[in-house]
Design a protein around this motif. Structure first.
Motif, PDB file in Angstrom:
ATOM      1  N   TYR A 782      36.362  33.739  33.894  1.00  8.51           N
ATOM      2  CA  TYR A 782      36.133  33.577  35.474  1.00  8.51           C
ATOM      3  C   TYR A 782      37.532  33.754  36.190  1.00  8.51           C
ATOM      4  O   TYR A 782      37.228  34.459  37.381  1.00  8.51           O
ATOM      5  N   SER A 785      39.917  37.955  37.083  1.00 10.27           N
ATOM      6  CA  SER A 785      40.167  38.934  38.073  1.00 10.27           C
ATOM      7  C   SER A 785      41.639  38.641  38.686  1.00 10.27           C
ATOM      8  O   SER A 785      42.048  39.736  39.555  1.00 10.27           O
ATOM      9  N   LEU A 844      33.679  43.129  31.853  1.00 10.42           N
ATOM     10  CA  LEU A 844      32.342  42.324  32.118  1.00 10.42           C
ATOM     11  C   LEU A 844      31.003  42.638  31.354  1.00 10.42           C
ATOM     12  O   LEU A 844      30.294  41.925  30.933  1.00 10.42           O
ATOM     13  N   SER A 855      28.373  36.614  33.892  1.00 10.92           N
ATOM     14  CA  SER A 855      28.925  38.172  34.043  1.00 10.92           C
ATOM     15  C   SER A 855      28.315  38.571  35.245  1.00 10.92           C
ATOM     16  O   SER A 855      28.732  39.484  36.026  1.00 10.92           O
ATOM     17  N   GLU A 857      27.273  37.124  37.963  1.00 11.82           N
ATOM     18  CA  GLU A 857      28.085  36.529  39.322  1.00 11.82           C
ATOM     19  C   GLU A 857      29.345  37.323  39.268  1.00 11.82           C
ATOM     20  O   GLU A 857      29.709  37.718  40.578  1.00 11.82           O
ATOM     21  N   LEU A 858      30.090  37.651  38.365  1.00 10.59           N
ATOM     22  CA  LEU A 858      31.364  38.355  38.448  1.00 10.59           C
ATOM     23  C   LEU A 858      31.114  39.899  38.836  1.00 10.59           C
ATOM     24  O   LEU A 858      31.793  40.437  39.706  1.00 10.59           O
ATOM     25  N   TRP A 859      30.045  40.583  38.540  1.00 15.39           N
ATOM     26  CA  TRP A 859      29.828  41.538  38.740  1.00 15.39           C
ATOM     27  C   TRP A 859      29.439  41.843  40.247  1.00 15.39           C
ATOM     28  O   TRP A 859      29.775  42.837  40.723  1.00 15.39           O
ATOM     29  N   ALA A 861      30.404  39.826  42.433  1.00 18.65           N
ATOM     30  CA  ALA A 861      31.503  39.441  43.207  1.00 18.65           C
ATOM     31  C   ALA A 861      32.399  40.656  43.735  1.00 18.65           C
ATOM     32  O   ALA A 861      33.160  40.524  44.482  1.00 18.65           O
TER      33      ALA A 861
END
Length: 947
Positions: A782, A785, A844, A855, A857-859, A861
């Motif tokens: 998380y 980044s 990711l 993943s 969520e991060l994608w 983001a």
RNA sequence: GCUGGAGUGGCGGAAUUGGUAUACGCGCGCGACUCAAAAUCGCGUUCCGCAAGGAUUGAGGGUUCAAGUCCCUCCUCCAGCACCA
């Protein structure tokens, strides 16, 4: 850096979006993409998901998601196996309707399954209790009935007093108790609805061969079916009756010295007048049939039985009169329920014969079994000069067979040059045994007929090689008085099998043991070998003699199976009603398709009384009479739930078809199941039943395939933190909901995948600390980044592509644990060396199958619109997989001495130069290099000359 | 007893299938941050030894330049079957 994330928020958010957008539905078959049917066993809706469900479903989801990203159209259905006793018992306990209980459980469990975040194809779901499902379970039954696969017959059944119903053999544990209630199961003889699975026994065994299944599952299915090949031999009795016995050893017929019947055999009742000791016989028979399995097991070794006075039988081979017994070691349900007893070659017969003082007659000299290969010379011909020596222990009267041939050293000397003046070859052999094995007083007492040696060679298809073969019996005079030491044994072995490489060819280890046992113990020789005391068959090997003797006495070769027909009738309420009605004469008829589904009546008190609950329903009775007429009565039993699950994988494909259980079109699109993940408890039940169903449906032209599962992977169990099986009583149950709420669904899923390799049937204890490691990993992911750098580091790119490569390969082999380890290695490195934007995106994607929520969520983001789960799986680029340097191991004289870094693909000479000029290694290479073994990019081994 | 499978650190386990044994995670130890604790970060962690070095994949033997991996013998554990003729 660690960065805490709010798993609850993230999970809720994405689960809602996924559900609304339906991205995991498969829809119709898209022929532009490769199909894959991934099946997991549908759960029983007991009310709550347990950790085993997570292990079964969430880990498999990794595989499914990765394959979808790789472009396959993957069907991953989920449904509910919802009929069965727990619902009925719960309903009785809480005074509820089983259907209401079941349906509310399904609603709840489906919610829990959605919280798992799995990519299930919910558009293809079904449940065995849906009317549109069990309608077809019934329809299939009617088709089976029409083809005589389903039939009503008298059968000895297992009656569970706890469940108040009949249960299948498969549901009885080895200690004779019910797998569900734990009560001791009774044997009862009842009229039963059965499925003729025995008709398919051979196919169920033979078709296992090409399947991509673990060997142990194939083996246990084979054992369960238990095929043994032998012969039925007719024996004429003094009453004039002709009774057939089943035997796997017709070659031992000359040694059959009595017959034994199962105590329940109907010949006994039939011959009441002719049995002189009728009173005692019938008493024994009754006692025996009342003994349950446990009692029989307890008295395992102690043989009991009684002679039928006034009755004899004739051994069809030699015409001898032999006595007839009944004994409970002969089972009614196996073979013909009668055996010919050969005490010299069967342990049980031996035990019985010793107790009842019956003659024991040896007819086989044990030798290598049928896998025995004669020794070959360099041209692949059978070697000549085979010598057969039968040794007889004078005090026990038993025989053993040794055989040698020219290439074995000890004998070679004796035969080829070591034969002293005036000594025969036999004498030379005896000398060898005396001197080398230390077994004294061996002398030739009898030369076997020449035919024995000739047959021996002929049986190896090399008649003209027999010129120098001979055979004789030598007697070991006082073997029993001699102290037999392991040294003797060793010596004898070394005499017999001098060259190790020959041992395999010449004699199996079984034979070695057998020969030795025969000579110095009282064990019964059960191995095949060569015949003696068998008239014209003397000298023939067992395999040939089986056929020849069977033929001579008018018997026939036959297979027998351990598998019994599947009894499917259950005297309980919550199941599929058997779609049968009886006419006024009591003859069964199928219920026509237009009346299906044949529903359960609702006016039933289903408390278990032993009587089928449906029998008490007036609603059902009236329904039958109004449709079929007066005097017609309903079948009141319901089906074993294993029937429901024997075809569910067909229904997923076409769950709403109202014309057919599953159309051939849909089957052709998706069958066979490419991979079936499940538990080992189904190895001999569900897996066998559903294969049987598929074969019958195939024969009826209703299935596109005759084997449903191409590949099968069994997972193990998740044990409690204490290493024991989870159970409420031990208080070691891990509740998945609690773990998910504490650490998140992604964490729980990854932890389960990380515990060990999937599909090795290994059991893993739940480690409270261990799971925290996975949460830490996800927190670092998380926070990753924060390590994004502007420039693209070559080092990171190299590592990334190696990671892509590793993870892609590991997933194919269900090694999710090492795939996760690769992700961890990647993160560990990147936190130090940084990662580019582009590489981060790729990372990711690699993470996506393992941590679908995080993943995603991060994608999003980083500004992506679509779902990461619909993105494309990265491909490892060759150019990044190539290294510039390689660190290779350095061995000197085969010992590891360290490592050295050289150019990638460096040649041998340059590595040697680098070593001899290095400070570290030059001193160690203190003499001439005799040899160098160099494995590119791996290792160099310098062998120094001795000086 | 028969059949199938497995034995690697304190623990779960890794090892491209004969080529640097113990990856990764847990746990543990030391240090940093903190009044303190938790969390986190850094370093260490197969064993013996201060070290140089040596030993090590259930035990023993073998093949090989090289064995956790292949072969033989034995031991232990797990699973299935078991009076099935």
């Amino acid at each position: 850096m660690h960065k805490k994330f709010e798993h609850k928020e993230i999970e809720k958010k994405w689960q809602k979006i996924w559900k609304e957008s339906g991205i995991y539905n498969v829809g119709t078959r898209d022929l532009s993409r490769e199909k894959e049917y991934v099946l997991v066993e549908w759960p029983y809706p007991s009310g709550n998901l347990h950790i085993g469900h997570w292990f079964a479903f969430a880990v498999v989801d990794i595989y499914v998601r990765a394959h979808r990203m790789q472009g396959k159209q993957v069907l991953f259905p989920m449904g509910f196996d919802a009929f069965g006793l727990p619902a009925e018992n719960a309903a009785i306990k809480r005074n509820l309707d089983p259907r209401a209980w079941t349906e509310s459980n399904i609603v709840h469990m489906r919610e829990q399954l959605e919280q798992m975040g799995n990519a299930f194809s919910w558009d293809k779901t079904t449940s065995s209790t849906d009317e549109e499902y069990f309608e077809w379970t019934q329809w299939i039954f009617t088709r089976f009935f029409e083809k005589d696969i389903a039939f009503r017959g008298e059968a000895t059944v297992n009656w569970c007093p706890g469940c108040n119903t009949v249960i299948a053999n498969e549901q009885v544990l080895s200690d004779g108790t019910c797998e569900r209630s734990g009560d001791v199961v009774d044997k009862r003889s009842m009229m039963q609805w059965m499925l003729k699975i025995t008709d398919y026994a051979d196919r169920l065994i033979n078709d296992l061969e090409p399947l991509d299944w673990p060997d142990h599952i194939k083996e246990s299915q084979k054992q369960w079916i238990g095929r043994s090949s032998g012969a039925e031999i007719p024996f004429t009795l003094s009453t004039g009756d002709v009774l057939s016995v089943f035997t796997t050893r017709p070659d031992t017929l000359y040694g059959a010295t009595y017959l034994v019947l199962a105590p329940e055999h109907d010949f006994i009742i039939r011959s009441k007048n002719k049995i002189q000791n009728w009173e005692s016989v019938i008493r024994y028979s009754q006692e025996a049939s009342q003994k349950d399995d446990i009692a029989r097991l307890k008295s395992e070794k102690e043989k009991t039985g009684i002679k039928l006075e006034g009755i004899t039988a004739t051994n069809p081979a030699n015409g001898e009169e032999i006595p007839v017994f009944i004994a409970d070691y002969v089972l009614k349900g196996y073979g013909t329920g009668i055996i010919m007893a050969v005490p010299a070659h069967d342990e049980r017969d031996y035990a019985f014969a010793t107790k009842f003082n019956l003659p024991i007659k040896q007819v086989v000299v044990p030798c290598a079994n049928d896998s025995h290969n004669p020794p070959k010379n360099d041209y692949g011909e059978v070697k000549r000069d085979t010598i057969i020596v039968h040794l007889r222990n004078k005090s026990t009267g038993k025989f053993a067979l040794l055989n040698w041939h020219e290439s074995l050293e000890g004998i070679t000397t004796a035969i080829m040059g070591g034969i002293e003046q005036g000594q025969t070859a036999e004498e030379a052999v005896i000398n060898e045994i005396n001197e080398e094995a230390g077994l004294k007083n061996i002398k030739i007492i009898h030369r076997l007929p020449w035919v024995t040696a000739a047959r021996y060679c002929a049986s190896h298809k090399n008649e003209n090689r027999c010129a120098h073969s001979f055979a004789f019996i030598a007697e070991v005079e006082n073997l029993n008085n001699q102290e037999i030491t392991s040294q003797h044994e060793q010596n004898l072995h070394s005499l017999m099998w001098v060259e190790e490489s020959e041992v395999l060819d010449l004699l199996t280890p079984d034979h070695q043991k057998q020969v030795w046992k025969m000579l110095h113990s009282n064990e019964v020789a059960t191995a095949p070998g060569y015949l003696m005391n068998s008239e014209e068959f003397d000298g023939m090997n067992s395999e040939e003699a089986k056929v020849a003797i069977t033929e001579k006495v008018g018997g026939k070769m036959k297979n027998t199976y351990r598998l019994r027909d599947w009894s499917i009738g259950r005297q309980r309420y919550w199941g599929v009603p058997i779609p049968i009605v009886y006419d006024p004469e009591g003859k069964p008829h199928v219920i026509p398709k237009e009346y299906l589904p044949w529903k359960l009546p609702t006016d039933v008190d289903f408390k278990p009384t032993g009587e089928a609950p449906l029998a008490k329903s007036s609603e059902l009775k009236e329904r039958v009479e109004s449709i079929f007429g007066k005097g017609w009565t309903p079948e009141v039993e319901t089906m074993d739930t294993f029937v429901d699950s024997s075809w569910y994988f067909f229904r997923y494909l076409d769950a709403h078809n109202t014309d057919l259980f599953s159309s051939k079109e849909k089957q052709n699109e998706w069958m066979p199941i490419d991979i079936y993940f499940g538990g080992s408890e189904h190895n001999t039940m569900h897996l066998l039943y559903s294969r049987f169903f598929t074969k019958v449906l195939y024969d009826l032209g209703l299935s596109a395939v005759d084997e449903p599962y191409k590949k099968r992977i069994n997972r193990g169990l998740v044990l409690g933190p204490d290493g024991n099986k989870m159970s409420k009583s031990k208080g070691n149950v891990i509740d998945p909901d609690e773990q998910v709420s504490r650490l998140g669904a992604d964490t729980v899923k990854m932890y389960l995948a990380f515990m060990g390799p999937y599909g090795e049937m290994a059991d893993y204890p739940w480690d409270m600390g261990g799971i925290v490691g996975l949460r830490r990993f996800l927190e670092r992911a998380y926070g990753l980044s924060e390590h994004i750098t502007e420039s693209n580091s070559l080092e990171t790119a190299r590592l990334l592509h190696k990671t892509i490569d590793k993870i892609t390969r590991d997933i194919e082999q269900y090694k999710f644990n090492t795939a996760i380890s690769a992700l961890m290695i990647f993160i560990n490195a990147v936190e130090k060396i940084g990662i580019s934007n582009n590489d981060y995106t790729i990372f990711l994607k690699l993470l996506a199958p393992f941590a679908p929520h995080l993943s995603e969520e991060l994608w999003s983001a980083i500004g992506n619109k679509g779902s990461i789960h619909q993105s494309q799986w990265p491909v490892a680029e060759e150019k990044f997989l190539l290294e510039e340097t390689a660190t290779i191991g350095v061995q000197i004289n085969g010992k590891m001495r360290g490592s050295i870094t050289v150019a990638y693909d460096a040649d041998e000479a340059s590595v040697v130069t680098a070593l001899t000029s290095s400070d570290e290694y030059s001193a160690k290479i203190h003499s001439e290099i005799a040899r160098v073994i160099y494995i590119k990019n791996k290792l160099i081994n310098i062998i120094l000359s001795k000086t």
